[in-house]
Design an enzyme around this catalytic site. Structure first.
Site, short mmCIF file in Angstrom:
data_model
loop_
_atom_site.label_atom_id
_atom_site.label_comp_id
_atom_site.label_asym_id
_atom_site.label_seq_id
_atom_site.Cartn_x
_atom_site.Cartn_y
_atom_site.Cartn_z
CG HIS A 183 -0.05 0.27 2.62
ND1 HIS A 183 0.35 1.16 3.11
CD2 HIS A 183 0.06 -0.89 3.42
CE1 HIS A 183 1.12 0.93 3.68
NE2 HIS A 183 1.05 0.04 4.52
CB CYS A 199 1.38 -4.87 4.93
SG CYS A 199 -0.01 -5.73 5.81
#
Length: 223
Positions: A183, A199
Site C-alpha cells: 500500500h 505491511c
C-alpha cells in the site's frame, strides 16, 4: 538664439557608444561572467512530482528526505521467478517487479510488524484505488481509539490521511486473505525502515505506478 552645432566626428562617437550600449543590453553579460547551459531536471523530480489529477491530489515528495537507493529504478536482477512476479526482500527493504532480460523495477519500501510476520508465495487477489482502511482486531485491542474505524463501523474512508494511501494490493494465499498488503504512504521517513504497524508501504507515487503495472493474479514471493 544660436542652435547647438554637432560635428560629424561628435555624431560618429555618439553612435558608436549607443551601439555598444545596445549590444551589451541584449547580451546581458558582465566582465568575467561565464555562460552556462540551463540545468536538466533530475528524472526523479518528475517521477515524484505532484499528481494533481488524483482523486485526492498528491503533493510532490521532498527527495532530500529519502536515500537515493530507495527511489524507483530499473536494475539488473537475477532470479528464477517468471517475468511479472513481485518479490519482497524484507532484509533490504526492496520490492522487485521482475522484467525481461535479467532486469527488474525496484522500489524502496517500509515494513511494519505485519510485513515481517508473513513469508511465502501468494497472489495479488484484488487491487483498490484510494481504499478504505479497516484496522485488524489485534490493532484495535492495542489502540482502542481505532474502534471507530472497525469493520462493523465501515472503516476509515479514503483520504490523504488514510494509512493505506493512494492504492492497495491485497495478497491472498489458497483463496484466503493473508491480511498482507502492499500500500501507499505519505510518511516518507518510513521508507527503508521498520515501523510499528502496517505491511509493506511504498511512496504514494510508487504504489500508483505499481498498481498500474500489476494485474490481479500476479504472483508474489515474500522472502
Amino acid at each position: 538664439m544660436n542652435k547647438p552645432q554637432f560635428s560629424r566626428r561628435t555624431f560618429m562617437i555618439g553612435s558608436s557608444i549607443l551601439a555598444a550600449s545596445t549590444l551589451a543590453g541584449c547580451n546581458r553579460t558582465t566582465k568575467g561572467s561565464v555562460a552556462t547551459a540551463p540545468s536538466i531536471p533530475s528524472p526523479y523530480a518528475t517521477m515524484y512530482g505532484p499528481m494533481p489529477h488524483e482523486r485526492f491530489p498528491l503533493p510532490g515528495i521532498n527527495l532530500d528526505k529519502i536515500p537515493e537507493k530507495y527511489l524507483r529504478r530499473v536494475v539488473s536482477y537475477r532470479t528464477d521467478e517468471k517475468v511479472g512476479t513481485l518479490i519482497v526482500d524484507t532484509k533490504h527493504y526492496f520490492l522487485y517487479l521482475v522484467q525481461e532480460d535479467g532486469k527488474a523495477i525496484r522500489y524502496g519500501v517500509g515494513l511494519g510488524r505485519a510485513g515481517f510476520e508473513w513469508s511465502g508465495r501468494a497472489t495479488v487477489a484484488r487491487k483498490a484505488s484510494w481504499p478504505t482502511w479497516t484496522p485488524p482486531e489485534e490493532m484495535i485491542a492495542r489502540q482502542p481509539e481505532l474502534e471507530k474505524w472497525s469493520w462493523k463501523n465501515g472503516g476509515m474512508p479514503p483520504s490523504l490521511k488514510n494509512p493505506l494511501g493512494a492504492r492497495a494490493l491485497y495478497i491472498y494465499q489458497d483463496g484466503k486473505d493473508t491480511l498482507y498488503r502492499l500500500h501507499g504512504t505519505a510518511e516518507t521517513w518510513s521508507i527503508g525502515k521498520a515501523v510499528s504497524s502496517g505491511c509493506v508501504r511504498l511512496l504514494n507515487q510508487d504504489i500508483v505506478d505499481l498498481h498500474r503495472r500489476v494485474p490481479n493474479q500476479t504472483p508474489i514471493v515474500v522472502l
